[in-house]
Design a protein around this motif. Structure first.
Motif, PDB file in Angstrom:
ATOM      1  N   GLU A   1      -4.137   3.425  -0.766  1.00 21.97           N
ATOM      2  CA  GLU A   1      -4.740   2.176  -0.314  1.00 21.97           C
ATOM      3  C   GLU A   1      -5.385   1.397  -1.461  1.00 21.97           C
ATOM      4  O   GLU A   1      -5.436   0.171  -1.432  1.00 21.97           O
ATOM      5  CB  GLU A   1      -5.802   2.466   0.761  1.00 21.97           C
TER       6      GLU A   1
ATOM      7  N   ARG B   1       0.786  -1.228   0.000  1.00 18.13           N
ATOM      8  CA  ARG B   1       0.000   0.000   0.000  1.00 18.13           C
ATOM      9  C   ARG B   1       0.821   1.283   0.000  1.00 18.13           C
ATOM     10  O   ARG B   1       0.288   2.358   0.248  1.00 18.13           O
ATOM     11  CB  ARG B   1      -0.999   0.002   1.174  1.00 18.13           C
ATOM     12  N   GLN B   2       2.121   1.168  -0.314  1.00 19.44           N
ATOM     13  CA  GLN B   2       2.907   2.392  -0.381  1.00 19.44           C
ATOM     14  C   GLN B   2       4.220   2.162  -1.118  1.00 19.44           C
ATOM     15  O   GLN B   2       4.670   1.029  -1.297  1.00 19.44           O
ATOM     16  CB  GLN B   2       3.200   2.948   1.015  1.00 19.44           C
TER      17      GLN B   2
ATOM     18  N   ARG C   1       1.544   6.984  -0.486  1.00 20.42           N
ATOM     19  CA  ARG C   1       0.561   5.988  -0.053  1.00 20.42           C
ATOM     20  C   ARG C   1      -0.688   6.055  -0.929  1.00 20.42           C
ATOM     21  O   ARG C   1      -1.129   7.139  -1.303  1.00 20.42           O
ATOM     22  CB  ARG C   1       0.179   6.202   1.402  1.00 20.42           C
TER      23      ARG C   1
END
Length: 274
Positions: free
Chosen positions: A96, A78-79, A94
């Motif tokens: 999601e 997620r990053q 980031r």
């Protein structure tokens, strides 16, 4: 073409330059330094295999890539973390939704490409503001790359064309950064080394003067020309038979680096000149 193994780097253990639990990604910078994403950090080796530096990442890195000006991108869950060449954190990016599991990173002009294994696609973003541009590899009947091994891997050639492993289709596909599929190389064959066997090969790919791939079950590294003709089986014997998702990188001298994901070792092969 023929290759010979010239060294092994890393290995399982706690010494400097070794890896305790994981070895997931490799990248080479313009100076020939090798960057390895393993455990919870990035390790940098020089051409001789000597550790130059190491730094921690906030989450275990799944991939690593280096820009022409030396910025280091570490793909994670997620990053993406972005470091300068000394390992100082410059930015954390980031998302999601679009950066589910970043197992590959590449660069085109003013864009960043991120292989998201969670959605079986390559994301194309603006490098400056990280704005999403388009998906690559999803415009097909199965809505993504077929990755039973759980990794999206790709490489970008000198012309900005993306070469993506699509192991469920036994091929390497070529895409424009804007998304269209240009073509592919590869075919299924259970015994001919020029083909790809098993359920799902090749797993990983690198591009420079040729196309370099790795396979699983059994593990091996191979090299093809851009028309899809096999040039050489680089190696198979050194790798643990249970290896899969072996990251591969190539430097400007044609030296090939392959990550053994079980032995946690980096095997180094150089072309044999006559």
């Amino acid at each position: 073409m023929e290759y010979r193994q010239v060294r092994m780097m890393g290995g399982k253990g706690g010494a400097p330059g070794q890896f305790a639990n994981s070895l997931r990604g490799l990248a080479v910078d313009k100076h020939g330094q090798l960057y390895a994403a393993g455990d919870s950090g990035i390790t940098v080796f020089d051409k001789t295999g000597t550790v130059k530096r190491r730094w921690a990442t906030s989450r275990p890195p799944l991939s690593v890539a280096v820009t022409a000006d030396g910025a280091v991108y570490a793909g994670q869950l997620r990053q993406i973390e972005i470091f300068d060449g000394a390992g100082k954190l410059a930015d954390t990016w980031r998302d999601e939704k679009l950066l589910g599991r970043v197992t590959a990173i590449g660069f085109v002009k003013d864009g960043v490409l991120a292989g998201d294994a969670a959605d079986r696609a390559i994301r194309h973003f603006d490098r400056g503001n990280h704005e999403f541009r388009n998906n690559i590899g999803k415009d097909n009947p199965v809505h993504g790359l077929l990755i039973p091994n759980g990794v999206v891997d790709f490489a970008v050639d000198a012309h900005g064309v993306i070469h993506a492993a699509n192991p469920g289709k036994h091929r390497v596909e070529r895409y424009l950064p804007s998304g269209p599929l240009l073509g592919h190389i590869g075919r299924f064959h259970g015994t001919d080394p020029a083909g790809f066997g098993g359920c799902c090969n090749p797993t990983n790919v690198a591009v420079r003067d040729h196309i370099y791939v790795t396979e699983k079950a059994g593990p091996r590294a191979k090299v093809y020309d851009f028309e899809g003709n096999l040039q050489a089986v680089i190696a198979s014997a050194p790798f643990d038979p249970n290896c899969k998702n072996m990251s591969v990188a190539v430097d400007g001298r044609g030296v090939v680096y392959v990550a053994d994901t079980v032995k946690l070792a980096i095997f180094v092969f150089e072309p044999v000149t006559v």
